[in-house]
Design an enzyme around this catalytic site. Structure first.
Site, short mmCIF file in Angstrom:
data_model
loop_
_atom_site.label_atom_id
_atom_site.label_comp_id
_atom_site.label_asym_id
_atom_site.label_seq_id
_atom_site.Cartn_x
_atom_site.Cartn_y
_atom_site.Cartn_z
CB CYS A 174 -0.93 -0.01 1.22
SG CYS A 174 -1.85 1.52 1.38
CB CYS A 224 -3.22 2.40 -1.72
SG CYS A 224 -3.43 0.69 -1.27
CE LYS A 259 -4.71 4.01 -6.40
NZ LYS A 259 -5.16 2.65 -6.25
CE1 TYR A 273 -10.65 -2.38 -6.61
CE2 TYR A 273 -10.86 -4.59 -7.52
CZ TYR A 273 -11.27 -3.61 -6.62
OH TYR A 273 -12.28 -3.87 -5.76
CD GLU A 290 -6.91 1.91 -9.06
OE1 GLU A 290 -7.84 2.02 -8.25
OE2 GLU A 290 -5.77 1.55 -8.72
CG HIS A 321 -29.03 22.36 -4.48
ND1 HIS A 321 -29.10 21.47 -5.53
CD2 HIS A 321 -29.22 23.59 -5.00
CE1 HIS A 321 -29.32 22.15 -6.65
NE2 HIS A 321 -29.39 23.43 -6.36
CD GLU A 323 -28.48 18.29 -5.12
OE1 GLU A 323 -29.56 18.63 -4.62
OE2 GLU A 323 -27.74 19.08 -5.73
#
Ligand code: NDP
Length: 452
Positions: free
Chosen positions: A43, A48, A51, A179, A183, A438, A443
């Site tokens: 990681c 992660c 990346k 993945y 990516e 908003h 939303e």
């Protein structure tokens, strides 16, 4: 005199290993950790974290172009790979230092060597040859990229190599539809590389909701990535003009870089698990029960080496549950259901719970699907066609929410909060009585109407 050198010895200083070691040490346990590479694991060092920095880097390029629609005139913007690469590596080095400090501060001993099993209570450090005994051993060695052994495979790189490339290629061919492939295709294309993503299936991200997959195919194309479906590579040849990759449909592609993103395997080869009697499956994963206990009572395993859900936060939770079970007399099984996760395509995907196909398999026709797709405000002025997509799936009369799928800006951030809702078993009515914020993308999730 204690019978063993340590109460706990952890093999692997990645996310799961370091968390387990730290928490056990904080309980007053005598803890040792071995790491053959840099502390931090996949990681932090080659996954992660670096990346995500590269994704940010690619997004800046797109933002500079989009800024024109908002009145900005950015002249002469150029990109330097060495600047980004070195800045990312400097941060990786800092973080790796943080990981080793965590162990140090909590009184765990870090051995910067590879460890292999001698027997169920003993490991050997392979550089010094030192043998260490422990009452409990935790295997947290993670996974490694795997690539098919085709002719010329030595000319291809994997994700382990991608972060430190000497130069950024002009053309890149990425093999895979999962993945990492999706990516990195987004990263390379965003950094100006002519990128092709070749996948053996008909649509990217197998296993994800079909609508998400269709959206991701569109995202990649909108980012300028050429998609080549239903092909597998058969050979890579090096020529003076670059690399030529042949495919099983007879086609060939010329490129400067071949990136194999064809999956990862547990990193157990040569670990000596058989000497300790630890059972593995055919991928090499340590077979564990719900408490992360292996076939040998005093040996546990957490994280990617167990090939359950291969995500950093999952390894951390498994590690915490392991310490509860083993050292606090509190048997704790980490619940692997409804784990929210993201794929950092550009824009990203955020997912929690079941896909529509999985929901139908589990609940038949007793599900309701809500979905919407719209152009976000930001893309209107930016002059971009990219839409965002949201899908919510409920089951039963009470309409408990069992799956949420987002594709669009900030999906990774939004899905974290929605993951709480799904984990808590909230219903569509709970969503509906929540007032919208908003104007936001998120939303829409509280105003969805059923798909007809
Ligand atoms: P994935 O399993 O996601 O993807 C592997 C890809 O390679 C698939 O598209 C697969 O095809 C293809 N493939 C496999 N074998 C071959 C072959 N022989 N020839 C051609 N193609 C092949 O693995 P990744 O390496 O991308 O990621 C590993 C894991 O790491 C992920 O599952 C995830 O758990 C984790 N991860 C998570 C991230 C995140 O949370 N954002 C980011 C990166 C990794 P097919 O689909 O047909 O099987």
């Amino acid at each position: 005199m204690p019978q063993y050198d340590y109460d706990l010895f952890v093999i692997g200083a990645g996310s799961g290993g370091v968390r387990s070691a730290r928490v056990a040490a904080q309980l007053g346990k005598r803890v040792g950790v071995a790491e053959e590479s840099r502390p931090g694991g996949t990681c932090v060092v080659r996954g992660c974290v670096p990346k995500k920095f590269l994704v940010y880097g690619a997004d800046y390029g797109a933002a500079i172009k989009d800024a024109k629609g908002f009145g900005w005139n950015v002249k002469d913007a150029t990109f330097s790979w060495p600047v980004l690469r070195d800045a990312v590596q400097a941060e990786v080095t800092r973080l790796s230092g943080v990981y080793s400090n965590i162990l140090d501060k909590n009184g765990a001993d870090l051995f910067r060597e590879r460890a292999e099993f001698v027997d169920k209570h003993t490991v050997r450090l392979t550089t010094s040859g030192r043998e260490i005994t422990a009452e409990t051993i935790l295997v947290a060695v993670g996974g490694r990229p795997w690539a098919p052994n085709l002719k010329g495979a030595e000319y291809a790189i994997t994700s382990d190599d991608a972060f430190t490339l000497e130069t950024l290629p002009e053309r890149a061919l990425i093999i895979g539809g999962g993945y990492i492939a999706s990516e990195f295709a987004g990263i390379f294309a965003g950094l100006g590389v002519e990128t092709i993503q070749a996948y053996r299936g008909p649509s990217l991200l197998k296993g994800f909701d079909d609508d998400v997959r269709a959206q991701v195919d569109v995202i990649q194309k909108n980012n300028g990535i050429e998609l080549k479906f239903n092909v597998s590579p058969t050979e890579i040849k090096k020529t003076t003009g670059g690399l030529i990759v042949s495919f099983d449909d007879g086609s060939k592609i010329g490129t400067d870089l071949v990136f194999m993103a064809t999956g990862r395997n547990p990193h157990t080869a040569g670990l000596g698990l058989e000497k300790a009697g630890v059972k593995t499956d055919k991928s090499g994963a340590v077979i564990v029960d719900e408490y992360s206990q292996s076939s040998v009572k005093n040996i546990y395993a957490v994280g990617d080496v167990t090939n359950r859900v291969n995500l950093t936060p999952v390894a951390i939770r498994e590690g915490i549950a392991f310490v509860e079970t083993r050292f606090k007399d509190n048997p704790t099984a980490y619940d692997h259901s409804d784990i929210a996760s993201a794929v950092f395509t550009r824009p990203p995907v955020g997912v929690v719970g079941l896909s529509e196909t999985q929901a139908r398999e589990a609940y038949g026709d007793n599900i309701t699907v809500y979905a919407t797709s719209f152009k976000p405000m930001k893309n209107v002025l930016a002059g971009k066609d990219q839409k965002c997509f949201m899908k919510l799936i409920t089951e039963g009369k009470k309409e408990r929410v069992i799956g949420i799928h987002l594709v669009g800006d900030d999906s990774a951030e939004i899905i974290q909060a929605l993951g709480i809702c799904v984990k808590a078993g909230l219903t569509k009515a709970d969503f509906d009585r929540t007032c919208a914020v908003h104007p936001t993308l998120a939303e829409e999730i509280v105003t969805l109407t059923a798909r007809t």
